[in-house]
Each structure stands twice: as C-alpha cells, then as structure tokens.
Design an enzyme around this catalytic site. Structure first.
Site, short mmCIF file in Angstrom:
data_model
loop_
_atom_site.label_atom_id
_atom_site.label_comp_id
_atom_site.label_asym_id
_atom_site.label_seq_id
_atom_site.Cartn_x
_atom_site.Cartn_y
_atom_site.Cartn_z
N ASP A 26 23.81 -12.49 3.23
CA ASP A 26 24.11 -13.31 2.05
C ASP A 26 25.61 -13.37 1.78
O ASP A 26 26.15 -14.43 1.45
CB ASP A 26 23.38 -12.74 0.83
CG ASP A 26 23.55 -13.62 -0.40
OD1 ASP A 26 23.37 -14.85 -0.28
OD2 ASP A 26 23.86 -13.10 -1.48
N LEU A 70 0.80 -1.22 0.00
CA LEU A 70 0.00 0.00 0.00
C LEU A 70 0.84 1.27 0.00
O LEU A 70 0.32 2.37 0.24
CB LEU A 70 -0.99 -0.03 1.17
CG LEU A 70 -1.91 -1.27 1.15
CD1 LEU A 70 -2.80 -1.31 2.38
CD2 LEU A 70 -2.76 -1.32 -0.11
N CYS A 71 2.14 1.14 -0.29
CA CYS A 71 3.01 2.32 -0.39
C CYS A 71 2.81 3.02 -1.73
O CYS A 71 2.68 2.38 -2.76
CB CYS A 71 4.48 1.88 -0.33
SG CYS A 71 5.16 1.90 1.33
N HIS A 72 2.84 4.35 -1.69
CA HIS A 72 2.77 5.14 -2.91
C HIS A 72 4.11 5.14 -3.63
O HIS A 72 5.15 5.22 -2.98
CB HIS A 72 2.42 6.60 -2.57
CG HIS A 72 1.07 6.77 -1.98
ND1 HIS A 72 0.80 6.48 -0.66
CD2 HIS A 72 -0.11 7.18 -2.51
CE1 HIS A 72 -0.49 6.72 -0.40
NE2 HIS A 72 -1.07 7.14 -1.51
N MET A 95 9.13 4.20 5.01
CA MET A 95 9.23 2.82 4.51
C MET A 95 10.42 2.65 3.59
O MET A 95 11.05 1.60 3.57
CB MET A 95 7.94 2.42 3.78
CG MET A 95 6.71 2.32 4.68
SD MET A 95 6.97 1.44 6.26
CE MET A 95 7.57 -0.14 5.72
N GLU A 96 10.76 3.70 2.83
CA GLU A 96 11.92 3.62 1.94
C GLU A 96 13.21 3.48 2.75
O GLU A 96 14.10 2.70 2.39
CB GLU A 96 11.97 4.87 1.05
CG GLU A 96 11.00 4.86 -0.12
CD GLU A 96 9.54 5.09 0.28
OE1 GLU A 96 9.27 5.44 1.45
OE2 GLU A 96 8.66 4.95 -0.60
#
Lengths: 154, 154, 154, 154, 154, 154
Positions: free
Chosen positions: F123, F72-74, F108-109
């Site tokens: 990794d 739901l992120c723009h 969020m970014e």
C-alpha cells in the site's frame, strides 16, 4: 427455485449491487422477550440504573456492526438507528428502526439491532432468572428497493 | 430484590470478578428458526453451496465478538465454540456450545453464537421469504461457577 | 432549551440525517500534552525509533473507529485524515484534521484522532513518567453543514 | 536515559511480558470536562434521557478496545471496569477504574475509558455548545507490578 | 521521484480524495498456495466439511476489514466481493474480485481478501503440514480511477 | 488420514483446547516482498517519513486481530509481538515473532503479522509500482505444545 442469491457457482459471494439504483431504504424489526416473574420484579425494582437504556444503546451499536457479523452483508452508511423497548404481555418488546440511502436494504441491520438489544436485556437480568427467553425475532416492515415494500401480518 | 448485579450506585458497571475462582464453564443455547415453505424449498434446492455452513461459521465468529456487542460482558479467552444446525419441525434448530476456563460464565457467548447463526440463516434465505422468524432463543444449560449448574426444562 | 438532539422521547437515538444535504465537512481538533522533564528527555533521546510517528498512525486509525467508540455517531466515509505533532511549551501539541462529504459533521472524528494520538504518546513515554497529562482536547474549527462554520477563540 | 521500552533496535515492538509475574493490577484515571453555560443548561434540562449514562457505557466499552486503539498495548482480560461521572466546578469529572490480574498494567485502559467517556459527553452536548473542552486527562493511581504503586499529587 | 503519496511533510497521512471523481473501481488479486503432499491428501479426504468454503468466507469478511488493517486505507462501501479457490499445480489458487463506486481504488481490498483466504487455508490444513507456503500474492488487474487500468503480465 | 481437526461431524468447529496444558509458545514467520525498480527507488528516496515503520506497526496490530480474521482461531493473550523488515535481494524481508503462554500455538498470529506488514508495504509503495509481489509467506519456526518444535528448511 434456482440458486440462492448469495451463491455464485456454489461459492458464497457478497453480491454485486453496483448497478442497483440508490433509494431510501427503511426496515423495522421486533424482538419479544419473555421474562419469568423474578426477572420482571428485578426490572421493576431498578428505576434508577436503567437496564433498558443499556439494551437500547447496545442495539444501536449492534446495528453498526451488522456487516461485521453477517458474512455476506454489504457495509452500509446508516442514516438513522432507533431502538425502543416497551412493556409486553410476555415481558418486553423491542422495536428497531433503521434507515439508509443505498443500493441494498437494511433488514439485517434492523434484525441485528433488535437481537443485540434483546440479548443485552438477558445479560442485564440473568442474575434474576436464567429462564428468560427471546420468543420472536422478525421483520415487521421494509420499504424501498426493487423487491418493494413488505409488511408482516399481525 | 435489591439492585441488579450490573449496576453500582445506579451506574452501569463491568463487575469485579477478580476474586472469583477459575473454573471450567460451559454453556449451551438454542435458536429455533421458522421457515415458510418457499424458504424450505430454497434450502432444499441448494445442496452445493451450503448456506448452513455460512451460518455455522458466523455463529462461531459471533461468539468471539460477545464482549464487543454486550456492553457489560467481560472479555473471555474461549476454549471451544461449536455450532450445529439440524432440521426442526418448524424449519431449523441451531445449538451453540461454548467452553472456557475463567471467572465468569459463557451463557452470553452461547446465546450470541446461536443468535448470529440464526440471523445469518435469515440473510441467506431472505430472498426466498421475508417471513422467516426466529421463534426461540434460550439457554439450554450451563455448568461451572458459584451459581451452580442449570438445565432448562424441556 | 428542549431535549438533546441524541434523544427521542427520552430514548437514545442515532438521529435521522437522511434529509440533510451532502456537503463537504471538515473539522480540526487539538490535544495539548504536558510532559514532565523525564518524559521530555526520553523523547529527545530517541531520534531513531520515532514514538511520535506511532502516535500519528494511532490517531489516524482511531479516527476510522469513531462510530465504533462513540455510541450515537453515524458511520462516515472519511476522505482525509491527518495528524501532526509538534513541540509545545508544555510538551507536545497534536492537531488532527478530518474531511468528509456527507450529511453529518466530522467533529467527533477529529477529536477522537487527537485523543487517541495523545493517549499513544502517554503509552510510549509512560516508562519515563507516569505524570504525563493531557491538558486540553478541544475543537479548533469546523466547516460545512447547516450549523455553519466554527472557529475556536485563541 | 536509554531507549524507550516500546522500541527494540529502533523498531516498535509489543514488548515481551511472558517472564513477568501475574499480579493484581488496578488503575484509576480522571477526565475533567469544561462545560460552557449552554451545555450546562442542556444537561440540567434532560433528566429523563440521561446523556451521562451513555457516556459511562461508552467508557466501559472503550476500555475493552484499548489494545485495538493503542498500537503497542497488550490484549488483557479485564476483570472490572467502572466509570463514574459527577459534577465538577468546571462542569463534569469522569473517573474510570480498571482491574486485571496479569503481567502488565491497566493504566492505558483506565485512561482510554476516561477519554472515551469524555468524548461521548462532548458528542451528547455538542448541539448546545461546540466550545466544550476536555481540560485534563491523567492517571490518578495505579497498583501492582514491578514499578510499584503510583498516586498522583492533588 | 518525490515523496510517497501517503506522506505529507514526512508525516503519514490518509490522503485527501474528496476532489477525485466517483468512478466504478474493480480489482482482482491472486494468491498461490503450495501444499506439501500430506496437506493435499488431507484436503482430498475431506469432501464433507469443506475447508475451502471456510477460506472463501474468511476472504470475503477480510475484505471488509481492509481499512481497519492497513493504516492509511480509506474506508470504502464495497459493492461486491467474491473469492474463488481452484486447484493449481502447486496446490491451490485463490482469486479475489472486489468492486466499488468511489474515489479511490480497491486494490488493497482484493489483496487483503486473497491473503486472508490463503492464511485460512493454512490454518485449516496446518495439522497435516506446517510446511504449507503462500508462494505469490499479487494484483492481477484493476480498472477505474485516474491512474488507469492495469493488467499484470502472465 | 481422517477428518481435519477443525471439523467435527463435517461441521466447522473451534476445537476444544481446555484440556491441553499451558505452555510457552513462540512462532516466527517471514514474508518476502519483490519490489520492482521504481518501488525500490521510491523507498530509497523517503528516509524521512519511514514507510517501513508504518508496515511494522500494521503487522503488530494485525497479529492482535488474528482471531477476528481467521474463523476458527482461538482468541489468545499475546505476550510479545515483534516485526522486523530488512533488505533482501528481491526487495524486502519481513520477519514476525509472536509469543504467548497458552493452550494453543501462535503460528497463525505470526503468519498474519507478516502478511499484514507485507500488504502495508504494498500500500505504501503502490503509487510507484503496482507490480510489487509478495513472493513467500511461510512459517520459519515454532516452539511449545504437544506437536513439538518445528524449524523450516532453509
């Protein structure tokens, strides 16, 4: 009927297909596009820059994005994707054919290819008519896998 | 009628929109899904793991991939995407609403959201019936931009 | 010479490779980058933050996107991707090596890796000179598959 | 010369462009493709299924993936992308034109479009000759932005 | 200890796994999410629109993007991905399970699924509290492959 | 407390931000990575091929994929992304800084950049120890937007 296959204890799930045998799977899907008269004319008047070839390519590339678009689809190594577009009494008919060798079917890949091709036809012709409609998207046939072959009624 | 807007000298082209004014653009699209009886029952029997919410999310995420799927679509900063799914006499009705502020419309984004949501419904319920069909995908309305507002007939 | 392999009845097509045997396939490609003097100096003066390692990684990640970029390429499970960058009389030389076990070759993956690495070198050094040029991108060799091995002339 | 713009204290960095003014930016890039004789003939013999249109579309779609391919490129709302392919004494010449209104230039988008189009030409014709080479990829011109306009020498 | 496996002569490398045997590989990872009191209440008050199901789906889709996110990961044909979210004394506990049949393990896919699910929980609840923290992301177990099974200590 | 902002009538929704003012938004996030002794030694013994630079780049590229990963992120036009990795008493500390000018924040970014960088460290070093754990992922600060600035406690 019990729980849907994509759910496990009520939670969505990309189901375990590791135990299934690897078989050749094919699927064919169609999309019927209704073109209002102005859109038909715009198409007829553009023999040079072929908008239908743009749609065919978009459909082929769309098939490769299926597992990215449909949340619970397995990523599959597609072996063949073809998209054809031909005249239809309503306007145009898209048919998409997909083949793989794997543990799960390619119905969603064929349906996605047909849908993306049809959406691209809309995009290419929408300046002529916003009333273009996709009238049917459906599976025509599938072969391979435990659930057996399927052929849609005419 | 002359050449299609997506072509320039016969070559496909992502057309120049830099000179257009920035306005608020909205678009609403629908997809009607015909569910055969076994698919309707499978849906009714799964109140817990909600397959329609999976489809809603897939539609929202699909809207964000529009310019990746449709070759000549401009990338757009979407400001709102909503997808609703409600019962329909044939089975289900998806409506997708998209809004942006920009130089080109969001019709393709709304149509893509509705299409991806409908394809995901197929995927979630296909174990119950391969005969599920998407019967209509069409633009319901758009607002903003030079070509003016559009509202589909009932 | 008859129709190109990527076309079937005049329509683009991701060709059917399902009947081909699975063999080990390798391909190696190169890109030569001509660096004007200011770009050479910028590179020499940056031993710490290594711009060439950024380009190597971009090339490796680019190889994984090949079937997303080249419309009729099959998605392939790559088994190895390596990108090396070394000094060359014109500036820099990129070599990309790709391996898979499958039904179609990895020439496009190697060429894409070399191209994306070279483009990234341009991006890293373009503040020093916009006149950087990629002078050659070509296939050096391939092995495996029905068409046999290929080695470019010196 | 001091540190490269993409590095800050030796670490790669997507540089801060927030303080830059928004201006119209354009860039044009070219790729020259050398076609050996068999590839030229294959191209001449395929007037119906146009492989060059596949390459044009791939180039346009490639431009939209630039910030996904080049690690330190900013995502940009492209306003126009066009790709043309014309005969050249060596074989073919691709020119890509990109426009945006933003805080950073579109050189990488134009170079990526030209590169992906050229790679797609290779893919379409490689059955005829594996010796096809991309001989030049370079920036032809740019406009807009603080660093001013740039025009490559002939 | 000698060089890291992801490097060859100091250059990053997607290592060659072609010679490894194909075995069934599984991995399970967890993420613990600490929810401050307001976030716990927001979650408890939203039984209808289930934010945890959004996070589960995001985790499953995230697993499919692992080789796109982690530069040196091989693309893998995942056979199963499941994500569960349950109450934990700190707030919530995500567990992700991934399975493939291939030449390299799926630890990164399980860790990525758990991470993306946890990030999505943050996004869904951040209006209630910006102080939500992911407290642990770790591998719980793996099976298959030459390096043998692994089970984390309690 | 009423419904979560991401839901509208119980359905997930990418909320309408069109009416919000455009402001400069920044966010900073951190990830703490616990390295067992063998992983610390592997890192210390690899000064040439720098695994931390791979992680920094992965984090920067991951930030650009946020709206693709978090449902739901723009989609946002990021203006700056930086990722730093420094020694920490447990092993390593990642800090990610993101800036945009827009109608919604970049928390969020920043969290996604820190997470992807930390997963890449896992990794790169997992051959030395599968017991590496990400111990904390949290927002350090944000500025801009109606909800005001936020600074995490020490």
């Amino acid at each position: 009927m019990s729980e849907l296959t994509h759910f496990e204890n009520g939670a969505p799930n990309m189901v375990d297909v590791a135990a299934k045998p690897i078989t050749t799977r094919t699927a064919m899907a169609e999309a019927i596009i209704m073109l209002p008269e102005p859109a038909k004319q715009a198409l007829a008047n553009n023999p040079k820059g072929d908008p239908l070839m743009v749609a065919q390519l978009a459909g082929i590339m769309g098939a490769k994005k299926t597992s990215d678009l449909i949340p619970l689809c397995h990523p599959l190594a597609l072996k063949k994707v073809g998209v054809e577009i031909e005249p239809h009494e309503l306007g145009l008919r898209v048919t998409a054919t997909v083949k793989t060798e794997g543990q799960t079917g390619v119905e969603m890949e064929a349906l996605t290819a047909a849908s993306v091709a049809a959406l691209t036809v809309y995009d290419m012709l929408k300046a002529a008519s916003k009333g273009i409609e996709i009238r049917t998207i459906r599976l025509l046939s599938k072969t391979g896998g435990k659930s057996g072959d399927y052929h849609a009624e005419e």
